[in-house]
Design an enzyme around this catalytic site. Sequence first.
Site, PDB file in Angstrom:
ATOM      1  N   GLU A   1      -8.829  -6.365 -15.298  1.00 53.04           N
ATOM      2  CA  GLU A   1     -10.146  -5.804 -14.998  1.00 53.04           C
ATOM      3  C   GLU A   1     -11.124  -5.800 -16.175  1.00 53.04           C
ATOM      4  O   GLU A   1     -11.572  -4.738 -16.627  1.00 53.04           O
ATOM      5  CB  GLU A   1     -10.000  -4.390 -14.430  1.00 53.04           C
ATOM      6  CG  GLU A   1      -9.316  -4.379 -13.072  1.00 53.04           C
ATOM      7  CD  GLU A   1      -9.414  -3.049 -12.330  1.00 53.04           C
ATOM      8  OE1 GLU A   1      -9.844  -2.049 -12.941  1.00 53.04           O
ATOM      9  OE2 GLU A   1      -9.069  -3.030 -11.137  1.00 53.04           O
TER      10      GLU A   1
ATOM     11  N   GLU B   1      -4.769  -6.037  -6.669  1.00 59.26           N
ATOM     12  CA  GLU B   1      -4.732  -4.587  -6.431  1.00 59.26           C
ATOM     13  C   GLU B   1      -5.520  -4.266  -5.174  1.00 59.26           C
ATOM     14  O   GLU B   1      -6.633  -4.762  -4.986  1.00 59.26           O
ATOM     15  CB  GLU B   1      -5.359  -3.805  -7.591  1.00 59.26           C
ATOM     16  CG  GLU B   1      -4.547  -3.749  -8.866  1.00 59.26           C
ATOM     17  CD  GLU B   1      -5.160  -2.806  -9.890  1.00 59.26           C
ATOM     18  OE1 GLU B   1      -5.926  -1.890  -9.500  1.00 59.26           O
ATOM     19  OE2 GLU B   1      -4.871  -2.988 -11.092  1.00 59.26           O
TER      20      GLU B   1
END
Length: 449
Positions: free
Chosen positions: A191, A294
Amino acid sequence: MADYSNFVQVSGEDFTVNGEKILFRGFGLGTWMNLEHFMIGLPGTDTMIKKAFAEVYGEERSTQFFDRFLLEFMDERDFVYLKSLGVNSLRLPFNYKYFIDDQQPGRYKEEGFVYLDHIVALCEKYEIYAILDLHSVPGGQNPDWHCDTASGLPLFWEYAALRESVIGLWGHIARHYRNQAWVAAYDIVNEPSMVTNAAVFNEFYQKVIAEIRKYDQQHIIFIEGNHFTTDFSMLDPVEDPQVAYEFHFYPFVDEPAVLTPEMDRERRKEIFAAAFGKLLDIRAKYKRPVWCGELGLVLEPEQIGFQVTIIEDMLELCEANDVSWALWTYKDAACMGIVYPRKETPWRQLTGRIREIWNQQQEQEKGEALVDHMAETYFQPVSSEQRYPLQFRMRTIMQAICVEQNLKPFLQELSWEEAYQLPASFHWDQCEQWDELADLVRRYTAVSV
């Protein structure tokens, strides 16, 4: 000589093994080698939490505590359960500090392999693919707590020296796992966010790929985009044939109303489909397979039936579009995990008391309110563009205070003997599971019970 025939490979827009198409269906092992406060129930970042244990119990005992936590968080019984769910992959997030000593650059610690190898060996035994995920890098790749930042700034993208240390680390890891077929891929950095320099972003990935390929030609390499891996506009295509792309899917961040039972399910599906479609565009852009690394949400006992329908709507988009997926997360202290310690366990008793005075949602809300208060009291109101990054910096200050006021006092009430028993709360026989979510997973993995 190693047999590479059973390595997962990129083939066009698909993943394949021995020429047969495969979708990754699995979980992330969040808050294991990179503690996340809301998931583990303890305020602070990974480094702050460990420092608090060392200050209360001493360095040696703190090391013993976390060694036990890391080696006992998962065991064979967990893998028997994973096999019963039919999943075939496990994303393993880890903190760079298990390999790099900030005071001794260029020298690698080996303790990280002790813990990763423990899980990778179980993955191999139970034929579940491990995907190695560097979840925290020096300086922080984004401004939030889950990259273990102490500043609330993504400094990793500001300093080439920090990036060079991670480039070297991935070469070190690739040497170690180059012949391990049950390690499916290397997830380079989790991320990234607030990256402003496209040249720096692309150069980093190019250099990492080149460093890995000095030692390892076989493993897949996952590239993640900007803005918490939802924006790929900065990234140039790469030539390496074993590169694939990873996005994360939390559509409720921009549309919180989708988490309310009042919203019509068909309307929620429309919102999800629109958000997912934008992410899916990267498959056509790069002509490579994609992985939803995710997806998930905080699970509440009184809402579990409704919440499983939300997860179903997200998983359905993955399945309908031939997209591999990993639920976040497998096990934690009763937050997002399908497996969690029972309420009567020592860990849950401790975190239950802490949650009476601290939780992550309040931390975020207070951070935003403090930015507004500071601006309105001493300056002029700030724009939303200024407010967004500033609240992360405010929260790092709050986290330091919360560790002192909302964590250390609770630890000081526990004797060392009591504290040392806390990790046992994560043993399989001390845990329970969300059966509703398990049934949903089995539906997509085609496992019957």
